[in-house]
Design an enzyme around this catalytic site. Structure first.
Site: not given
Length: 395
Positions: A81, A139-140, A366
């Site tokens: 993702d 996952e995020e 990020h």
């Protein structure tokens, strides 16, 4: 087999890079990775494997490689993702989906594992056991994909599990490991404070929610400084304080949101207990009503010491020019839902250096300008390949 596998990976280094670039151009956020999942499924078409799709609470994919001999079953996991971030890298293959970016290297994770898995499929007759290739969605965003994949039962027979993360903390060629608790757990809090609104000239006729909220922000920091064992890591961040109003009006309600990090379960419980105690105190001290939502997201990530030692020994003994340095990393405060796997299955999650060439201060994961050195992709593929071979005793 080990030499043959490495030669196969080296021959496909450019393919790994091209897959990464394609995925980077076409990112999808958590729980909406439909096209990415289809791309992964299409990669395995006509290959001699079993494929399970829509595993867990989203687009999870499990590919089973059945070895030619009986033995243990291991899992290899990569997440796929992306993040809701506007990309600012200027790369020629930058995201084509406005407002979505692979800013955490999941494109690289997927690219290396696809090609490594394909090579292992071709060599599967030599493998004494079974390999579950876990292409994981989401996952995020909590609750994440890992927990639901575990709950599906598809990994019940796993003996051990391995995963990696690309990080710009070291140049390509560096592989890092840490035994025991290695990455922080995470909790989320949301606090609504209801007071009584009024005119700024008459505070005695109102009950100011902003004052109560400000006290909470200050008081909650004492949990870290005065309630935790000084040798235990804990972080509390209040990232949102929604109290906007008019300058001469006493606010009747505010809402706060916060992020909590910890490195072990004892600290997790201590912080939650103290937060709830402070909230009760705010209600009594300021005469307000509080509505607290406190949710535990990802647990602390615990690398099994015995399995981590196997990983370390494998990489240190690789004698491969692409793996230049194997180092022990410190504990890290980011969280990772691979921790859910490690709660149930002994394993190791380790790190692949990926600082872009010529960059002294790389942007961390990020960030809108995050990027990797694509030479790190072959390092990731080889590192996991060596671990698989040494785990099964394949020379």
């Amino acid at each position: 087999m080990k030499k043959q596998l490495m030669n196969m990976l080296e021959d496909r280094k450019e393919e790994i890079i091209q897959i990464r670039r394609y995925l980077h151009e076409h990112p999808e956020v958590s729980f909406k990775e439909e096209k990415t999942a289809q791309y992964i499924v299409d990669f395995y078409k006509d290959k001699d494997v079993d494929i399970e799709t829509n595993v867990g609470n989203g687009y999870g994919i499990i590919v089973t490689i059945k070895g030619g001999k009986p033995g243990k079953t291991i899992g290899l996991r990569a997440d796929f993702d992306a993040l809701p971030i506007v990309e600012e890298t200027g790369l020629p293959f930058k995201s084509k989906n406005e407002g979505v970016m692979h800013a955490c290297a999941h494109d690289g994770h997927t690219a290396y594992l696809l090609v490594l898995a394909d090579c292992l499929i071709q060599l599967k007759d030599e493998i004494p056991g079974e390999i579950k290739v876990i292409h994981q969605h989401a996952e995020e965003v909590p609750p994440g994909g890992a927990k639901s994949i575990l709950e599906s039962g598809t990994l019940d027979r796993l003996d051990h599990i391995f995963g990696i993360h690309l990080l710009p903390t070291d140049p390509a060629g560096t592989v890092g490991y840490h035994s025991g608790f290695s990455m922080a757990g995470r909790s989320y809090l949301k606090l609504g404070i209801q007071g009584i609104g009024g005119h700024g000239s008459s505070p005695h006729l109102a009950n100011d929610a902003i004052v109560a909220g400000a006290h909470f922000v200050t008081a909650i920091q004492t949990v870290i400084s005065r309630r935790l064992n000084p040798f235990h890591m804990g972080v509390i961040t209040i990232g949102s304080f929604d109290g906007k109003g008019t300058f001469n009006v006493i606010k009747d309600r505010v809402e706060l949101e916060g992020d909590i990090r910890y490195m072990n379960l004892e600290t997790k419980e201590a912080i939650e207990d103290e937060v709830r105690r402070i909230v009760k105190g705010v209600e009594v001290e300021f005469g307000v009503k509080c509505e607290l939502t406190y949710t535990s997201d990802y647990p602390p990530l615990y690398n099994d010491p015995e399995i981590t030692e196997i990983v370390k020994a494998s990489l240190e003994g690789a004698n491969d020019p692409d793996i230049q340095k194997v180092v022990e990393y410190p504990m890290m405060s980011p969280s990772e839902d691979f921790a859910y796997y490690l709660e149930k299955i002994p394993g190791c999650f380790f790190y692949i250096g990926a600082t872009p060439k010529g960059v002294e201060k790389p942007y961390f994961n990020h960030h809108p300008k995050f990027d990797i050195d694509e030479d790190a992709l072959i390092v990731a593929a080889k590192a996991v390949g060596y671990v698989v071979c040494d785990y099964y005793g394949l020379e």
